[in-house]
Design a protein around this motif. Structure first.
Motif, PDB file in Angstrom:
ATOM      1  N   LEU A 182       0.844  -1.164  -0.031  1.00  0.00           N
ATOM      2  CA  LEU A 182      -0.036  -0.148  -0.225  1.00  0.00           C
ATOM      3  C   LEU A 182       0.747   1.078  -0.034  1.00  0.00           C
ATOM      4  O   LEU A 182       1.888   1.252   0.654  1.00  0.00           O
ATOM      5  CB  LEU A 182      -0.868  -0.091   1.064  1.00  0.00           C
ATOM      6  N   ARG A 207     -12.568   3.517  -3.563  1.00  0.00           N
ATOM      7  CA  ARG A 207     -11.784   2.071  -3.560  1.00  0.00           C
ATOM      8  C   ARG A 207     -11.050   2.240  -2.341  1.00  0.00           C
ATOM      9  O   ARG A 207     -10.780   1.199  -1.384  1.00  0.00           O
ATOM     10  CB  ARG A 207     -10.934   2.457  -4.572  1.00  0.00           C
ATOM     11  N   GLU A 208     -10.618   3.515  -1.842  1.00  0.00           N
ATOM     12  CA  GLU A 208      -9.990   3.358  -0.345  1.00  0.00           C
ATOM     13  C   GLU A 208     -10.848   3.220   0.727  1.00  0.00           C
ATOM     14  O   GLU A 208     -10.685   2.480   1.623  1.00  0.00           O
ATOM     15  CB  GLU A 208      -9.386   4.770  -0.368  1.00  0.00           C
ATOM     16  N   LEU A 217     -11.377  -0.317   1.604  1.00  0.00           N
ATOM     17  CA  LEU A 217     -10.220  -1.072   2.277  1.00  0.00           C
ATOM     18  C   LEU A 217     -10.354  -0.476   3.618  1.00  0.00           C
ATOM     19  O   LEU A 217     -10.014  -1.373   4.552  1.00  0.00           O
ATOM     20  CB  LEU A 217      -9.104  -0.674   1.552  1.00  0.00           C
ATOM     21  N   LEU A 261     -13.698  -6.062  -2.477  1.00  0.00           N
ATOM     22  CA  LEU A 261     -12.310  -5.572  -2.458  1.00  0.00           C
ATOM     23  C   LEU A 261     -11.840  -5.746  -3.853  1.00  0.00           C
ATOM     24  O   LEU A 261     -11.027  -4.737  -4.448  1.00  0.00           O
ATOM     25  CB  LEU A 261     -11.555  -6.058  -1.348  1.00  0.00           C
ATOM     26  N   ARG A 262     -11.762  -7.066  -4.353  1.00  0.00           N
ATOM     27  CA  ARG A 262     -11.199  -7.404  -5.664  1.00  0.00           C
ATOM     28  C   ARG A 262     -11.763  -6.473  -6.600  1.00  0.00           C
ATOM     29  O   ARG A 262     -11.162  -6.198  -7.622  1.00  0.00           O
ATOM     30  CB  ARG A 262     -11.327  -9.010  -6.018  1.00  0.00           C
ATOM     31  N   TRP A 283      -8.173  -4.197  -5.672  1.00  0.00           N
ATOM     32  CA  TRP A 283      -7.462  -4.614  -4.463  1.00  0.00           C
ATOM     33  C   TRP A 283      -6.923  -6.160  -4.764  1.00  0.00           C
ATOM     34  O   TRP A 283      -7.584  -7.069  -5.033  1.00  0.00           O
ATOM     35  CB  TRP A 283      -7.739  -4.477  -3.193  1.00  0.00           C
ATOM     36  N   VAL A 291      -2.438  -7.303  -1.144  1.00  0.00           N
ATOM     37  CA  VAL A 291      -2.963  -6.121  -0.245  1.00  0.00           C
ATOM     38  C   VAL A 291      -4.213  -6.492   0.801  1.00  0.00           C
ATOM     39  O   VAL A 291      -4.118  -6.103   2.010  1.00  0.00           O
ATOM     40  CB  VAL A 291      -3.466  -5.050  -1.208  1.00  0.00           C
TER      41      VAL A 291
END
Length: 175
Positions: free
Chosen positions: A59, A110-111, A114, A136-137, A141, A145
């Motif tokens: 990251l 996206r962040e 996560l 997440l995928r 990610w 990660v």
């Protein structure tokens, strides 16, 4: 209120003394948390090794700091929040980024996904589903990660819980 006292290398157990002297030789000093961890050579060695290993996560530093801020907000360690706020600023985070991270989110979807998963890894890991990992995928990610989130959360839990147990608090900020 301080519950455990920091140790000078001369007063530390032999293995901790070696570790502290090595850090002092490389950096000139050790922080309060590290010198307090020196009561337990196993804890100090484990923390140093794990911390060093987690510096190699995939990251970006700014995102890692956002995750740390979200997790430390949940844990409640003021010393860690202060350290990660300063590190976040150094990594380029704005005050808005820091505030959102402390709320467990980000303006970037996206962040945000996560960061939200990281908080769940801390607070309710048994609730994580196949769909959560698939989401997440879908945000791009990698499995690397996703796996490293557990390491970032665990390192934050280690430091935050230790500081809270030891009674280590942030220094008063001048007015």
């Amino acid at each position: 209120m301080r519950r455990l006292t920091p140790l000078d290398p001369a007063d530390a157990p032999e293995k901790s003394r070696e570790l502290l002297n090595d850090i002092i030789g490389r950096r000139g000093s050790v922080g309060e948390m590290v010198s307090t961890m020196a009561h337990s050579p196993a804890l100090l060695q484990g923390y140093l090794d794990f911390s060093r290993a987690m510096k190699r996560v995939k990251l970006p530093r700014a995102l890692s700091e956002k995750i740390s801020l979200a997790v430390q907000e949940w844990i409640g360690c003021g010393l860690c929040r202060q350290a990660h706020t300063e590190a976040g600023r150094a990594a380029g985070l704005s005050e808005a980024d820091i505030a959102l991270a402390r709320q467990g989110t980000s303006t970037d979807a996206r962040e945000a996904a996560l960061i939200a998963l990281a908080v769940r890894v801390l607070a309710e890991p048994s609730s994580i589903t196949d769909e959560d990992v698939a989401e997440l995928r879908s945000h791009g990610w990698s499995d690397r990660v996703i796996a490293e989130i557990v390491g970032i959360v665990t390192l934050n839990l280690l430091t935050g819980a230790f500081n809270l147990l030891a009674g280590l608090e942030p220094a008063e900020q001048p007015a």
